[in-house]
Design a protein around this motif. Sequence first.
Motif, PDB file in Angstrom:
ATOM      1  N   GLU A   1     -22.769  19.731  -3.743  1.00  0.00           N
ATOM      2  CA  GLU A   1     -23.808  18.746  -3.975  1.00  0.00           C
ATOM      3  C   GLU A   1     -23.413  17.843  -5.133  1.00  0.00           C
ATOM      4  N   VAL A   2     -23.666  16.577  -4.999  1.00  0.00           N
ATOM      5  CA  VAL A   2     -23.413  15.604  -6.039  1.00  0.00           C
ATOM      6  C   VAL A   2     -24.727  14.893  -6.291  1.00  0.00           C
TER       7      VAL A   2
ATOM      8  N   ASN B   1     -29.162  12.424  -3.624  1.00  0.00           N
ATOM      9  CA  ASN B   1     -28.552  13.751  -3.509  1.00  0.00           C
ATOM     10  C   ASN B   1     -27.756  13.783  -2.224  1.00  0.00           C
ATOM     11  N   SER B   2     -26.483  14.097  -2.316  1.00  0.00           N
ATOM     12  CA  SER B   2     -25.625  14.198  -1.140  1.00  0.00           C
ATOM     13  C   SER B   2     -25.153  15.623  -1.013  1.00  0.00           C
ATOM     14  N   ARG B   3     -25.000  16.057   0.210  1.00  0.00           N
ATOM     15  CA  ARG B   3     -24.565  17.419   0.458  1.00  0.00           C
ATOM     16  C   ARG B   3     -23.411  17.402   1.446  1.00  0.00           C
TER      17      ARG B   3
ATOM     18  N   ALA C   1     -14.246   6.895   5.024  1.00  0.00           N
ATOM     19  CA  ALA C   1     -14.020   7.879   3.966  1.00  0.00           C
ATOM     20  C   ALA C   1     -12.621   8.452   4.156  1.00  0.00           C
ATOM     21  N   THR C   2     -12.015   8.865   3.071  1.00  0.00           N
ATOM     22  CA  THR C   2     -10.698   9.479   3.109  1.00  0.00           C
ATOM     23  C   THR C   2     -10.848  10.986   2.950  1.00  0.00           C
TER      24      THR C   2
ATOM     25  N   ILE D   1     -13.056  14.805  -0.017  1.00  0.00           N
ATOM     26  CA  ILE D   1     -13.502  13.645   0.752  1.00  0.00           C
ATOM     27  C   ILE D   1     -13.972  12.594  -0.235  1.00  0.00           C
ATOM     28  N   THR D   2     -13.408  11.388  -0.107  1.00  0.00           N
ATOM     29  CA  THR D   2     -13.812  10.273  -0.958  1.00  0.00           C
ATOM     30  C   THR D   2     -14.476   9.227  -0.084  1.00  0.00           C
ATOM     31  N   ALA D   3     -15.727   8.929  -0.418  1.00  0.00           N
ATOM     32  CA  ALA D   3     -16.512   7.919   0.308  1.00  0.00           C
ATOM     33  C   ALA D   3     -17.070   6.959  -0.730  1.00  0.00           C
ATOM     34  N   GLY D   4     -16.555   5.733  -0.713  1.00  0.00           N
ATOM     35  CA  GLY D   4     -16.971   4.782  -1.746  1.00  0.00           C
ATOM     36  C   GLY D   4     -16.513   5.287  -3.100  1.00  0.00           C
ATOM     37  N   ASP D   5     -17.442   5.377  -4.053  1.00  0.00           N
ATOM     38  CA  ASP D   5     -17.094   5.862  -5.387  1.00  0.00           C
ATOM     39  C   ASP D   5     -17.458   7.327  -5.592  1.00  0.00           C
ATOM     40  N   LYS D   6     -17.786   8.044  -4.521  1.00  0.00           N
ATOM     41  CA  LYS D   6     -18.151   9.463  -4.599  1.00  0.00           C
ATOM     42  C   LYS D   6     -17.034  10.328  -4.030  1.00  0.00           C
ATOM     43  N   THR D   7     -16.737  11.434  -4.692  1.00  0.00           N
ATOM     44  CA  THR D   7     -15.751  12.392  -4.213  1.00  0.00           C
ATOM     45  C   THR D   7     -16.413  13.753  -4.078  1.00  0.00           C
ATOM     46  N   PHE D   8     -16.172  14.404  -2.948  1.00  0.00           N
ATOM     47  CA  PHE D   8     -16.717  15.723  -2.652  1.00  0.00           C
ATOM     48  C   PHE D   8     -15.555  16.681  -2.498  1.00  0.00           C
TER      49      PHE D   8
END
Length: 141
Positions: free
Chosen positions: A47-48, A54-56, A83-84, A126-133
């Motif tokens: 979770e970020v 909130n993203s999961r 997303a990468t 996983i990088t989507a935009g400026d978020k990395t999970f």
Amino acid sequence: MARPTCDVPYNVRVRASFDGGTTYCSFGAGCTVTFSCAPSQSGRDAEVADGTFNSRMQLWPNPNRGDELNVTIDDLGALVGTATIDIIDLFGKRVATGTINVDGSNINHVLKLRADIADGLYIVNITAGDKTFTQRLVIAR
């Protein structure tokens, strides 16, 4: 240790056992860790939270047989086109990489894993935009 208090720094030292707890190595150097206050969830979710959304991230099945991996991330908070995804072994070697499409602000993708990926523990980024999970993946056939 009692359940840690959220957002409070703790000074910790750890030591390892390579024989199931019969003997232990010496304690390593101390470091400071802080536990976040993300809501608890079942399964292996990451979770970020940045205060606005909130993203999961979910990976399943995990452990995996090495054929297909389901990946979902919901509510990215902003529209992102792609997303990468990177799968990295414990030596830091990238064993798989690719670009996946994002549906609005959600990722719902079935990733075909390569047959030559060996059994073991991996890190999925996983990088989507400026978020990395980031999440662990176990491959066990």
